[in-house]
Design a protein around this motif. Structure first.
Motif, PDB file in Angstrom:
ATOM      1  N   PHE A 129      -1.913  11.449   0.770  1.00 32.85           N
ATOM      2  CA  PHE A 129      -2.597  10.191   0.122  1.00 32.85           C
ATOM      3  C   PHE A 129      -3.454  10.845  -1.109  1.00 32.85           C
ATOM      4  N   LYS A 130      -4.352  11.801  -0.792  1.00 28.69           N
ATOM      5  CA  LYS A 130      -5.124  12.353  -1.751  1.00 28.69           C
ATOM      6  C   LYS A 130      -4.492  12.721  -3.245  1.00 28.69           C
ATOM      7  N   ILE A 131      -3.341  13.226  -2.906  1.00 26.83           N
ATOM      8  CA  ILE A 131      -2.630  13.889  -4.130  1.00 26.83           C
ATOM      9  C   ILE A 131      -2.129  12.429  -4.864  1.00 26.83           C
ATOM     10  N   ASN A 132      -1.649  11.544  -4.187  1.00 26.61           N
ATOM     11  CA  ASN A 132      -0.988  10.379  -4.854  1.00 26.61           C
ATOM     12  C   ASN A 132      -2.098   9.648  -5.704  1.00 26.61           C
ATOM     13  N   VAL A 144      -0.002  18.021  10.764  1.00 26.40           N
ATOM     14  CA  VAL A 144       0.466  16.611  10.578  1.00 26.40           C
ATOM     15  C   VAL A 144      -0.447  16.019   9.888  1.00 26.40           C
ATOM     16  N   LYS A 145      -1.708  15.765  10.619  1.00 24.80           N
ATOM     17  CA  LYS A 145      -2.713  15.118  10.145  1.00 24.80           C
ATOM     18  C   LYS A 145      -3.214  15.433   8.627  1.00 24.80           C
ATOM     19  N   ALA A 165       0.844  -1.127  -0.190  1.00 23.45           N
ATOM     20  CA  ALA A 165      -0.136  -0.154   0.127  1.00 23.45           C
ATOM     21  C   ALA A 165       0.783   1.094   0.032  1.00 23.45           C
ATOM     22  N   PRO A 166       0.461   2.273  -0.318  1.00 22.49           N
ATOM     23  CA  PRO A 166       1.189   3.659  -0.529  1.00 22.49           C
ATOM     24  C   PRO A 166       1.732   3.790   1.044  1.00 22.49           C
ATOM     25  N   ILE A 167       2.863   4.559   1.171  1.00 22.42           N
ATOM     26  CA  ILE A 167       3.359   4.981   2.534  1.00 22.42           C
ATOM     27  C   ILE A 167       3.503   6.449   2.365  1.00 22.42           C
ATOM     28  N   VAL A 168       3.552   6.962   3.299  1.00 18.72           N
ATOM     29  CA  VAL A 168       4.011   8.634   3.726  1.00 18.72           C
ATOM     30  C   VAL A 168       5.152   8.667   4.490  1.00 18.72           C
ATOM     31  N   GLU A 169       6.116   9.342   4.296  1.00 17.25           N
ATOM     32  CA  GLU A 169       7.299   9.617   5.186  1.00 17.25           C
ATOM     33  C   GLU A 169       7.427  10.986   5.548  1.00 17.25           C
ATOM     34  N   MET A 170       8.083  11.465   6.273  1.00 19.40           N
ATOM     35  CA  MET A 170       8.223  12.851   6.669  1.00 19.40           C
ATOM     36  C   MET A 170       9.756  13.133   6.679  1.00 19.40           C
ATOM     37  N   TYR A 171      10.462  13.945   6.236  1.00 16.24           N
ATOM     38  CA  TYR A 171      11.778  14.361   6.438  1.00 16.24           C
ATOM     39  C   TYR A 171      11.979  15.949   7.021  1.00 16.24           C
ATOM     40  N   TYR A 172      12.873  16.000   7.756  1.00 17.05           N
ATOM     41  CA  TYR A 172      13.199  17.365   8.451  1.00 17.05           C
ATOM     42  C   TYR A 172      13.717  18.109   7.416  1.00 17.05           C
ATOM     43  N   LYS A 173      13.273  19.041   7.066  1.00 18.33           N
ATOM     44  CA  LYS A 173      13.868  20.054   5.765  1.00 18.33           C
ATOM     45  C   LYS A 173      15.092  20.949   6.448  1.00 18.33           C
ATOM     46  N   ASN A 231       9.639  11.301  12.425  1.00 23.65           N
ATOM     47  CA  ASN A 231       8.062  11.171  12.561  1.00 23.65           C
ATOM     48  C   ASN A 231       7.584  11.823  13.261  1.00 23.65           C
ATOM     49  N   GLN A 232       5.871  11.522  13.507  1.00 21.98           N
ATOM     50  CA  GLN A 232       5.358  12.718  14.206  1.00 21.98           C
ATOM     51  C   GLN A 232       5.821  13.283  15.540  1.00 21.98           C
ATOM     52  N   HIS A 233       6.419  12.345  16.329  1.00 20.32           N
ATOM     53  CA  HIS A 233       7.085  12.438  17.652  1.00 20.32           C
ATOM     54  C   HIS A 233       8.027  13.501  17.286  1.00 20.32           C
TER      55      HIS A 233
END
Ligand code: C5P
Length: 236
Positions: free
Chosen positions: A155-158, A147-148, A114-122, A132-134
């Motif tokens: 996900f919608k854009i994907n 974040v939500k 399934a698609p996944i989302v990751e976050m990176y610190y810019k 992550n969210q923490h």
């Protein structure tokens, strides 16, 4: 005297305009990879990415994604709403490639269940680490609600892009998004182009994105032109 940019990034320059909350973005031909370690230029990249980004933001806007894009005003320039950029890069992945393939030991091209989302610190100094969210909470990069929203939009854009690109015989492997806040609202910002997405030809698997530059595969400009052509029918 030429106007000084407010900000100069790796691929774009940002200028103020006469309107307080509008900015002019100028797309350059400069290309960098590996956090600036590899530098070069891709002929006409600025012109192509300006057009490709225009196309994608129009498509996403029509499908209900709020964004910063106002209009393309010249070959290399577009007008956007000014955002307070959230220092989080949001990556969506459908197929293992690049840093994910390396991190989890999957071969490139293996489909994720399934698609996944990751976050990176810019953060250039830190080399944009995965967080992550923490981490986002303790670093106060965004609120929990934001974040939500980022995840929901990602996900919608994907879904919108994947469905659209499939018809153009392009597989959307993964891509990076940036968001910012305008009048309290989270808007999609930055660009969507072969610089920020992995696009593979659905039939041949040929790479049609910046990996051609990163990995010295040649025909970089042609790949960007092919994406513009498949999206708009325009021969650059
Ligand atoms: O390198 P990695 O596999 O993590 O990249 C995932 C996706 O995010 C790729 O489509 C890449 O082009 C994009 N990306 C980006 N800018 C970055 C890091 C990744 O556009 N700074």
């Amino acid at each position: 005297m030429e106007k000084q940019p407010l900000y100069e990034g790796k691929a774009k320059r940002i200028y103020s305009t006469d309107v307080a909350d509008e900015l002019l973005v100028y797309y350059k031909d400069d290309a960098t990879a590996f956090n600036g370690l590899k530098k070069g230029t891709i002929d006409s990249k600025g012109v192509l990415n300006n057009k490709i980004t225009t196309f994608f933001f129009d498509l996403l806007g029509k499908n209900g994604i709020p964004h910063h894009f106002i209009k393309r005003v010249s070959e290399r320039e577009q007008l956007v709403k000014s955002l307070k950029i959230l220092p989080v890069e949001v990556v969506v992945r459908n197929i293992a490639a690049g840093s994910l393939a390396k991190r989890i030991g999957w071969e490139e091209g293996r489909k994720l269940p399934a698609p996944i989302v990751e976050m990176y610190y810019k953060n250039d100094e830190l080399g944009d680490p995965l967080i992550n969210q923490h981490h986002i909470k303790i670093l106060e990069l965004a609120t929990e609600e934001q974040v939500k929203t980022l995840e929901e939009y990602a996900f919608k854009i994907n879904e919108i892009l994947t469905n659209y690109l499939r018809e153009k015989k392009i597989e959307l492997i993964d891509f990076k998004l940036e968001f910012g806040v305008h009048n309290g609202q989270v808007l999609l910002g930055d660009e969507i182009s072969p610089d920020t997405c992995r696009f593979w030809d659905s039939e041949t698997g040929e790479k049609l994105d910046k990996d051609r530059f990163r990995r010295d595969l040649g025909n970089v400009e042609d790949a960007y032109k092919e994406i513009l052509f498949r999206l708009t029918g325009e021969k650059a």
